[in-house]
Design a protein around this motif. Structure first.
Motif, short mmCIF file in Angstrom:
data_model
loop_
_atom_site.label_atom_id
_atom_site.label_comp_id
_atom_site.label_asym_id
_atom_site.label_seq_id
_atom_site.Cartn_x
_atom_site.Cartn_y
_atom_site.Cartn_z
N THR A 106 -1.42 -15.54 16.20
CA THR A 106 -1.56 -14.81 17.45
C THR A 106 -2.17 -15.69 18.54
O THR A 106 -2.00 -15.42 19.73
CB THR A 106 -2.44 -13.56 17.27
OG1 THR A 106 -3.76 -13.96 16.87
CG2 THR A 106 -1.85 -12.62 16.22
N VAL A 107 -2.88 -16.74 18.15
CA VAL A 107 -3.48 -17.68 19.12
C VAL A 107 -3.27 -19.11 18.61
O VAL A 107 -4.22 -19.85 18.35
CB VAL A 107 -4.98 -17.39 19.33
CG1 VAL A 107 -5.19 -16.17 20.21
CG2 VAL A 107 -5.72 -17.22 17.99
N PRO A 108 -2.02 -19.54 18.47
CA PRO A 108 -1.76 -20.86 17.87
C PRO A 108 -2.37 -22.02 18.66
O PRO A 108 -2.69 -23.06 18.08
CB PRO A 108 -0.22 -20.94 17.87
CG PRO A 108 0.22 -19.99 18.92
CD PRO A 108 -0.78 -18.87 18.90
N GLU A 109 -2.56 -21.82 19.96
CA GLU A 109 -3.13 -22.89 20.78
C GLU A 109 -4.58 -23.17 20.41
O GLU A 109 -5.13 -24.22 20.77
CB GLU A 109 -3.02 -22.54 22.26
CG GLU A 109 -3.85 -21.35 22.73
CD GLU A 109 -3.25 -19.99 22.38
OE1 GLU A 109 -3.91 -18.97 22.67
OE2 GLU A 109 -2.13 -19.94 21.82
N GLY A 110 -5.22 -22.26 19.72
CA GLY A 110 -6.62 -22.46 19.33
C GLY A 110 -6.81 -23.04 17.94
O GLY A 110 -7.94 -23.24 17.50
N SER A 111 -5.71 -23.35 17.26
CA SER A 111 -5.82 -23.73 15.85
C SER A 111 -6.60 -25.03 15.65
O SER A 111 -7.35 -25.17 14.68
CB SER A 111 -4.43 -23.86 15.23
OG SER A 111 -3.68 -24.91 15.85
N GLY A 112 -6.42 -25.99 16.55
CA GLY A 112 -7.13 -27.26 16.40
C GLY A 112 -8.63 -27.09 16.52
O GLY A 112 -9.40 -27.59 15.69
N ALA A 113 -9.07 -26.36 17.54
CA ALA A 113 -10.50 -26.12 17.73
C ALA A 113 -11.08 -25.32 16.57
O ALA A 113 -12.20 -25.58 16.12
CB ALA A 113 -10.73 -25.40 19.06
N GLN A 114 -10.32 -24.35 16.08
CA GLN A 114 -10.78 -23.54 14.95
C GLN A 114 -10.98 -24.41 13.71
O GLN A 114 -11.99 -24.29 13.00
CB GLN A 114 -9.78 -22.43 14.68
CG GLN A 114 -9.72 -21.38 15.78
CD GLN A 114 -8.48 -20.51 15.71
OE1 GLN A 114 -7.63 -20.71 14.84
NE2 GLN A 114 -8.35 -19.56 16.62
N MET A 115 -10.03 -25.30 13.45
CA MET A 115 -10.14 -26.17 12.29
C MET A 115 -11.28 -27.16 12.44
O MET A 115 -11.96 -27.50 11.46
CB MET A 115 -8.82 -26.90 12.07
CG MET A 115 -8.73 -27.63 10.72
SD MET A 115 -8.59 -26.48 9.33
CE MET A 115 -9.87 -27.06 8.25
N ARG A 116 -11.52 -27.61 13.66
CA ARG A 116 -12.61 -28.55 13.89
C ARG A 116 -13.96 -27.92 13.52
O ARG A 116 -14.85 -28.60 12.98
CB ARG A 116 -12.62 -29.04 15.33
CG ARG A 116 -11.54 -30.09 15.62
CD ARG A 116 -11.77 -30.80 16.94
NE ARG A 116 -11.59 -29.93 18.09
CZ ARG A 116 -10.41 -29.65 18.65
NH1 ARG A 116 -9.30 -30.19 18.16
NH2 ARG A 116 -10.34 -28.87 19.71
N GLU A 117 -14.13 -26.63 13.80
CA GLU A 117 -15.36 -25.95 13.42
C GLU A 117 -15.51 -25.91 11.90
O GLU A 117 -16.60 -26.13 11.37
CB GLU A 117 -15.37 -24.53 13.99
CG GLU A 117 -15.52 -24.45 15.49
CD GLU A 117 -16.90 -24.92 15.97
OE1 GLU A 117 -17.91 -24.57 15.34
OE2 GLU A 117 -16.93 -25.67 16.97
N THR A 118 -14.42 -25.63 11.21
CA THR A 118 -14.47 -25.58 9.75
C THR A 118 -14.78 -26.97 9.18
O THR A 118 -15.61 -27.10 8.27
CB THR A 118 -13.15 -25.04 9.18
OG1 THR A 118 -12.92 -23.73 9.70
CG2 THR A 118 -13.18 -24.99 7.67
N VAL A 119 -14.11 -27.99 9.70
CA VAL A 119 -14.37 -29.35 9.22
C VAL A 119 -15.82 -29.75 9.49
O VAL A 119 -16.49 -30.36 8.64
CB VAL A 119 -13.39 -30.35 9.87
CG1 VAL A 119 -13.80 -31.78 9.55
CG2 VAL A 119 -11.97 -30.09 9.39
N ALA A 120 -16.32 -29.40 10.68
CA ALA A 120 -17.71 -29.73 11.01
C ALA A 120 -18.67 -29.08 10.02
O ALA A 120 -19.65 -29.69 9.58
CB ALA A 120 -18.03 -29.28 12.43
#
Length: 382
Positions: free
Chosen positions: A214-228
């Motif tokens: 629903t918000v594919p443009e946010g996927s990179g930022a979302q994954m960065r939080e998980t990786v962090a």
């Protein structure tokens, strides 16, 4: 052998693993004949070209390259369109009596549209689930096209009835993801520890996060939080590529940016028997894969469910929901590993997804189904 032709459609590693016991049972049934069609992620180098894993276990009747060029909404929509056109030709050639599909994916929906127009009966596994994101309406659309419903739980079966589906079409079978677990499909521990460089006695994390479509443009930022969060936890961690939903490039970029970090390893694909075995050994599963909700509780494995991809989905007591925030994810993992009340409740609560014999119930249902005018001409009950 010649029997009732059952065409199984597979587009990704998870669905393939979940249906593996069912496909073996179809092969062995005297009145059924298996036809396997692979498409989508199975054929892309970007996702580990898992068709090689498939063809090592089953003969492939056809392969459909969807030609997905990128991860935008338009790229995915066009790829699904190509899949629909090619599916019509493949199904017309194979002439199955029944098309067996699982879940809520676009490539599955495309096959069902083709089958509907070709007057091929559709049997749908995992119908009636609530699963969030763009997938959930697709799941329910497949339900309305399907002629045989094979839901995982009584709650999902009731949703199918409330969609106006006739009761005689609905067979509660349990979740097929559980089959491979309880049949002992896991790779042995010693082999896993050697292959993935996992020291005995040292806890590790499994990380599998897909895009919220629903918000594919946010996927990179979302994954960065998980990786962090994972890096701050300072634990050995295996991070796995996502599926091909729109927004996957942002996740892959965030994963690749972490490649080489101490204790972290990045994997394009982990074969199903390995992933099952790793769940048995892991300390916690992080991300938004349905594995955390459906498979992990059978191992008493805590799952930190990140974001809203699985919002509202039926789950066991092993799940801790959190947002796309590194601090919140770290706190949730801490609770998963150290909160004795949570861990006791997790271990004492049986999961609702069945006893690992969905494969048998599905096969028996397919063998006993008569594909006639009554089956194919659907009517709403109200």
């Amino acid at each position: 052998m010649s029997g009732k032709r059952i065409c199984v459609w597979s587009g990704k590693r998870g669905g393939f693993g979940a249906l593996t016991p069912t496909m073996r049972a179809i092969q062995e049934h005297p009145d059924l004949e298996l036809q396997l069609v692979v498409t989508d992620q199975h054929l892309y180098d970007r996702f580990g070209r898992t068709v090689r894993e498939v063809e090592g276990q089953f003969p492939i009747a056809a392969a459909i390259d969807m030609g997905q060029r990128g991860d935008s909404n338009q790229d995915r929509a066009e790829a699904v369109g190509r899949c629909l056109e090619k599916s019509a030709g493949v199904l017309a050639d194979l002439k199955p009596e029944i098309l067996l599909v699982i879940g809520d994916r676009g490539e599955v929906f495309a096959a069902c549209i083709a089958a509907h127009n070709l007057r091929i009966a559709i049997a749908h596994v995992q119908g009636g689930d609530i699963s969030g994101s763009l997938d959930e309406p697709v799941r329910h659309a497949i339900t309305k096209l399907a002629h045989i419903h094979l839901p995982s739980t009584a709650a999902s079966a009731e949703r199918i009835r409330r969609m106006g589906e006739e009761d005689w079409r609905i067979h509660v079978v349990g979740d097929t993801h559980v089959d491979q677990i309880l049949l002992g499909a896991a790779t042995p521990e010693a082999e896993l520890r050697q292959r993935y460089e996992l020291d005995e006695g040292t806890p590790f994390l499994l990380v599998l996060q897909h895009s919220d479509s629903t918000v594919p443009e946010g996927s990179g930022a979302q994954m960065r939080e998980t990786v962090a969060a994972v890096r701050r936890l300072n634990m050995r961690a295996l991070l796995v590529y996502p599926c091909s939903d729109q927004g996957f490039e942002g996740i892959i970029e965030s994963l690749e940016a972490a490649r080489g970090a101490p204790g972290l390893s990045i994997h394009q694909n982990i074969p199903a028997p390995d992933f099952i075995g790793l769940q048995r050994l892991a300390a916690c599963l992080i991300g938004n894969s349905s594995a955390g909700l459906i498979e992990a509780p059978y191992f008493n494995l805590p799952a930190v469910n990140v974001g809203e991809r699985q919002i509202g989905r039926e789950r066991a007591a092993n799940v801790i929901d959190t947002g796309y925030d590194a601090d919140a994810i770290v706190a949730a993992v801490g609770k998963a590993l150290n909160d004795e009340t949570f861990r006791q409740r997790m271990q004492a609560t049986p999961p609702p997804f069945g006893d690992g014999t969905a494969w048998r119930r599905i096969t028996d249902t397919l063998a006993g189904s008569v594909v006639d005018a009554r089956m194919l001409n659907k009517r709403m009950t109200y």
